[in-house]
Design a protein around this motif. Structure first.
Motif, PDB file in Angstrom:
ATOM      1  N   TYR A  23      10.398  -3.171  -3.273  1.00  0.00           N
ATOM      2  CA  TYR A  23      10.495  -2.439  -2.011  1.00  0.00           C
ATOM      3  C   TYR A  23       9.493  -3.054  -1.044  1.00  0.00           C
ATOM      4  O   TYR A  23       8.405  -3.487  -1.430  1.00  0.00           O
ATOM      5  CB  TYR A  23      10.233  -0.945  -2.212  1.00  0.00           C
ATOM      6  N   ASP A  24       9.864  -3.106   0.219  1.00  0.00           N
ATOM      7  CA  ASP A  24       9.041  -3.786   1.214  1.00  0.00           C
ATOM      8  C   ASP A  24       8.033  -2.868   1.886  1.00  0.00           C
ATOM      9  O   ASP A  24       6.989  -3.316   2.343  1.00  0.00           O
ATOM     10  CB  ASP A  24       9.926  -4.434   2.287  1.00  0.00           C
ATOM     11  N   GLY A  25       8.348  -1.588   1.994  1.00  0.00           N
ATOM     12  CA  GLY A  25       7.439  -0.672   2.681  1.00  0.00           C
ATOM     13  C   GLY A  25       7.613   0.746   2.188  1.00  0.00           C
ATOM     14  O   GLY A  25       8.623   1.099   1.564  1.00  0.00           O
ATOM     15  N   LEU A  26       6.614   1.569   2.472  1.00  0.00           N
ATOM     16  CA  LEU A  26       6.613   2.974   2.073  1.00  0.00           C
ATOM     17  C   LEU A  26       6.585   3.843   3.322  1.00  0.00           C
ATOM     18  O   LEU A  26       5.740   3.649   4.202  1.00  0.00           O
ATOM     19  CB  LEU A  26       5.394   3.285   1.196  1.00  0.00           C
ATOM     20  N   THR A  27       7.510   4.792   3.402  1.00  0.00           N
ATOM     21  CA  THR A  27       7.568   5.712   4.546  1.00  0.00           C
ATOM     22  C   THR A  27       7.729   7.140   4.037  1.00  0.00           C
ATOM     23  O   THR A  27       8.765   7.776   4.276  1.00  0.00           O
ATOM     24  CB  THR A  27       8.719   5.341   5.487  1.00  0.00           C
ATOM     25  N   PRO A  28       6.753   7.666   3.306  1.00  0.00           N
ATOM     26  CA  PRO A  28       6.894   9.031   2.775  1.00  0.00           C
ATOM     27  C   PRO A  28       6.987  10.051   3.888  1.00  0.00           C
ATOM     28  O   PRO A  28       6.245   9.984   4.869  1.00  0.00           O
ATOM     29  CB  PRO A  28       5.612   9.218   1.944  1.00  0.00           C
ATOM     30  N   PRO A  29       7.902  11.019   3.777  1.00  0.00           N
ATOM     31  CA  PRO A  29       8.058  12.032   4.830  1.00  0.00           C
ATOM     32  C   PRO A  29       6.917  13.040   4.860  1.00  0.00           C
ATOM     33  O   PRO A  29       6.801  13.808   5.816  1.00  0.00           O
ATOM     34  CB  PRO A  29       9.387  12.708   4.476  1.00  0.00           C
ATOM     35  N   GLU A  30       6.104  13.084   3.827  1.00  0.00           N
ATOM     36  CA  GLU A  30       4.934  13.951   3.789  1.00  0.00           C
ATOM     37  C   GLU A  30       3.811  13.221   3.072  1.00  0.00           C
ATOM     38  O   GLU A  30       4.002  12.101   2.580  1.00  0.00           O
ATOM     39  CB  GLU A  30       5.261  15.260   3.072  1.00  0.00           C
ATOM     40  N   ALA A  31       2.635  13.823   3.053  1.00  0.00           N
ATOM     41  CA  ALA A  31       1.475  13.164   2.469  1.00  0.00           C
ATOM     42  C   ALA A  31       1.734  12.781   1.015  1.00  0.00           C
ATOM     43  O   ALA A  31       2.205  13.592   0.218  1.00  0.00           O
ATOM     44  CB  ALA A  31       0.252  14.079   2.557  1.00  0.00           C
ATOM     45  N   PHE A  32       1.436  11.539   0.703  1.00  0.00           N
ATOM     46  CA  PHE A  32       1.550  11.038  -0.661  1.00  0.00           C
ATOM     47  C   PHE A  32       0.228  10.346  -0.980  1.00  0.00           C
ATOM     48  O   PHE A  32       0.062   9.158  -0.765  1.00  0.00           O
ATOM     49  CB  PHE A  32       2.711  10.045  -0.776  1.00  0.00           C
ATOM     50  N   PRO A  33      -0.772  11.103  -1.512  1.00  0.00           N
ATOM     51  CA  PRO A  33      -2.101  10.529  -1.749  1.00  0.00           C
ATOM     52  C   PRO A  33      -2.035   9.313  -2.663  1.00  0.00           C
ATOM     53  O   PRO A  33      -1.172   9.216  -3.541  1.00  0.00           O
ATOM     54  CB  PRO A  33      -2.870  11.679  -2.413  1.00  0.00           C
ATOM     55  N   LEU A  34      -2.979   8.400  -2.448  1.00  0.00           N
ATOM     56  CA  LEU A  34      -2.995   7.175  -3.240  1.00  0.00           C
ATOM     57  C   LEU A  34      -3.165   7.484  -4.721  1.00  0.00           C
ATOM     58  O   LEU A  34      -2.558   6.828  -5.571  1.00  0.00           O
ATOM     59  CB  LEU A  34      -4.109   6.254  -2.751  1.00  0.00           C
ATOM     60  N   ARG A  35      -3.980   8.466  -5.052  1.00  0.00           N
ATOM     61  CA  ARG A  35      -4.157   8.818  -6.459  1.00  0.00           C
ATOM     62  C   ARG A  35      -2.813   9.218  -7.091  1.00  0.00           C
ATOM     63  O   ARG A  35      -2.496   8.826  -8.212  1.00  0.00           O
ATOM     64  CB  ARG A  35      -5.161   9.959  -6.588  1.00  0.00           C
ATOM     65  N   ALA A  36      -2.016  10.012  -6.355  1.00  0.00           N
ATOM     66  CA  ALA A  36      -0.709  10.406  -6.869  1.00  0.00           C
ATOM     67  C   ALA A  36       0.230   9.212  -6.968  1.00  0.00           C
ATOM     68  O   ALA A  36       1.051   9.127  -7.894  1.00  0.00           O
ATOM     69  CB  ALA A  36      -0.099  11.481  -5.970  1.00  0.00           C
ATOM     70  N   ARG A  37       0.109   8.270  -6.029  1.00  0.00           N
ATOM     71  CA  ARG A  37       0.951   7.077  -6.075  1.00  0.00           C
ATOM     72  C   ARG A  37       0.612   6.228  -7.299  1.00  0.00           C
ATOM     73  O   ARG A  37       1.506   5.686  -7.970  1.00  0.00           O
ATOM     74  CB  ARG A  37       0.766   6.268  -4.796  1.00  0.00           C
TER      75      ARG A  37
END
Length: 546
Positions: free
Chosen positions: A371-385
């Motif tokens: 995947y080239d980019g991330l566009t989460p519609p709501e907060a997606f903390p780095l720890r959760a990622r």
């Protein structure tokens, strides 16, 4: 005789019309004949009321008062009108338009060419409808009961509509060709003897396939189907307790968007297309009870999975292996339950997801997922990622971490990309033998594997202070035999030991012995290690890291 039926030969200014219905036709069939020639609707419903289609498919039920002889035409009579149509009345276009009609017998149109327009509303077939290798313009069957529809290799130059129909024995559209739209909204269909409810492998549709709010028990198969517009399964209820897949759409090609999301009755509200539902309208989530397969699918615009519920058992999977799409919006609202979710080998432009989109550890595969980019519609903390990656890699694999770091860098999140690389090194350390884990832990504590170069500078300052204090409280070492004896400065001496390459004229002028010699050697080794890791970290910053 009624105006809507167009019955009667003397109607119109031209006097009697040429052509008479066959002598053995029943009164309802004669009404159908004249309505056909006039292009009008033959409506046999009592008071125009819509009939109930929920009753059992049983001859006794079909012969009840609601579907009595006064509303029944033979399938043979319908076939004669469609395959050998009489001439239309002057100034009219012949068309078969039936409403509230029971068609007795099996309607056999296989291999035939149907030139008149066909529209059946609220009709009931006693036996299956046979359209294999048939050619037609447009066909619209709305709110009809059809025991089974067999339309393999059907060729329709216009639309094929089957909204609100009930088909207890399944639909076969294998290799069918639909020129414009295929409309299946609110269709209810049950499986055939092969556990397939809709068999549409190789289907070709010129524009959109709308199958919103459909109710399917059995497999919906769209393998190798080609769709020129969108494929909308908004609000669909797909259930297959008999076999592996509820939706099997491997190798499907959709030029626009695939919707696996919530739906509503757009026709009843007057809102159609991609507009959101008006306030107060009840919606229904997309539900898939059984496996879902989109392997090797190609989607020109996006795959939208929103407000969707997936329930799988055993080896059933939500499989998106090797799909290609500019955007994947995976926000079902709750994690898929039961089976595996696989994105192995998939190629996506933008990934829009949320922390609660994904299943638990061991039920997610991201091997080869690009995947080239991330566009989460709501907060997606780095720890959760990072936990998302952990869940997808029960055994360590560097590639998912590299892909996430690259996507973060593409979005300008360099600091978060370095955190992902640091998490990769820490995860890799868990798979190393004891000696490798110890060495990795030292690198992590001291310099963060080079991804935290500032930590190296802090350690350098601490070691410098410790060395300066040590040499200050101990006696001055003896000078070397070089003949050059500088003024003794413990701070400069400790700094000269720590800094590689740079010569401050201190470390080569003094001869340490005993403990001092070990301390000096340790400072030299630590200085080299810290300097090289700091330099590596700085180079990553300059080239945006790897």
């Amino acid at each position: 005789m009624t105006e809507r039926d167009g019955q009667g030969r003397g109607e119109g200014r031209g006097g009697p019309v040429e052509g008479e219905p066959p002598a053995d036709w029943t009164p309802p069939e004669v009404r159908m004949w004249w309505a056909f020639r006039a292009g009008r609707t033959c409506d046999l419903r009592p008071d125009g009321r819509r009939s109930a289609l929920a009753g059992p498919l049983d001859p006794d039920t079909a012969a009840a008062d609601e579907w009595g002889p006064e509303r029944t035409v033979r399938a043979q009579a319908v076939a004669e009108l469609l395959l050998n149509p009489p001439p239309s009345r002057p100034g009219r276009v012949a068309a078969l338009k039936l409403a509230g009609v029971r068609i007795s017998g099996r309607l056999m149109l296989s291999g035939g060419t149907i030139t008149p327009y066909v529209q059946l509303d609220d009709c009931r077939f006693d036996e299956q409808l046979m359209l294999q290798e048939c050619r037609a313009g447009s066909m619209r069957l709305v709110h009809c009961l059809i025991p089974r529809l067999d339309a393999a290799r059907l060729q329709v130059t216009g639309d094929l509509h089957l909204p609100q129909c009930l088909v207890p024995g399944g639909i076969r559209l294998t290799d069918a060709q639909i020129g414009t739209d295929l409309l299946l909204n609110q269709l209810a269909v049950r499986r055939d003897r092969h556990s397939r409810a809709i068999a549409a492998d190789g289907l070709s549709v010129g524009q959109d396939v709308d199958a919103e709010l459909i109710d399917v028990i059995g497999e919906l198969s769209l393998r190798s189907a080609r769709i020129g517009g969108r494929l909308s399964l908004r609000g669909a209820l797909l259930r297959n307790p008999y076999d592996r897949y509820a939706l099997n759409a491997a190798r499907v090609q959709v030029e626009h968007t695939l919707y696996l999301s919530a739906g509503w009755d757009a026709l009843a509200t007057g809102h159609t297309g991609d507009t959101p539902p008006p306030a107060g309208v009840r919606t229904r989530d997309f539900v898939c009870e059984g496996g879902l397969r989109l392997d090797d699918g190609r989607f020109g615009n996006a795959v939208v999975v929103s407000r969707a519920r997936f329930a799988m058992e055993g080896e059933q999977q939500l499989s998106l292996r090797r799909i290609q799409t500019p955007e994947l919006r995976f926000t079902p609202g709750q994690p898929p339950a039961g089976g595996m979710v696989s994105l192995s080998g998939a190629r996506v432009g933008k990934l829009a997801d949320t922390p609660d989109s994904w299943p638990e550890a061991g039920r997610l595969s991201l091997r080869g997922f690009q995947y080239d980019g991330l566009t989460p519609p709501e907060a997606f903390p780095l720890r959760a990622r990072i936990e998302w990656l952990h869940a997808a890699t029960p055994e360590f694999s560097a590639e998912p971490y590299e892909r996430l770091a690259a996507a973060l860098r593409a979005g300008g999140e360099d600091a978060e990309a370095r955190e992902v690389q640091l998490a990769r090194q820490r995860r890799r350390r868990e798979s190393l033998p004891l000696a490798g884990r110890v060495w990795g832990w030292l690198q992590d504590v001291t310099v963060g594997y080079g991804y935290r170069p500032g930590r190296a500078a802090v350690w350098m300052a601490v070691l410098w202070a410790v060395g300066a204090v040590y040499f200050a409280v101990h006696r001055t070492p003896a000078p070397t035999d070089s003949g050059y004896v500088p003024h003794w400065n413990p701070a400069l001496y400790a700094l000269d030991l720590l800094l590689p390459v740079i010569d401050l004229g201190q470390d080569n002028a003094w001869r340490e012995v005993g403990t001092g010699q070990w301390v000096a050697s340790a400072l030299i080794l630590l200085g080299w290690m810290l300097a090289t890791t700091a330099a590596a970290g700085a180079s990553r910053l300059l080239r945006r890291g790897s």
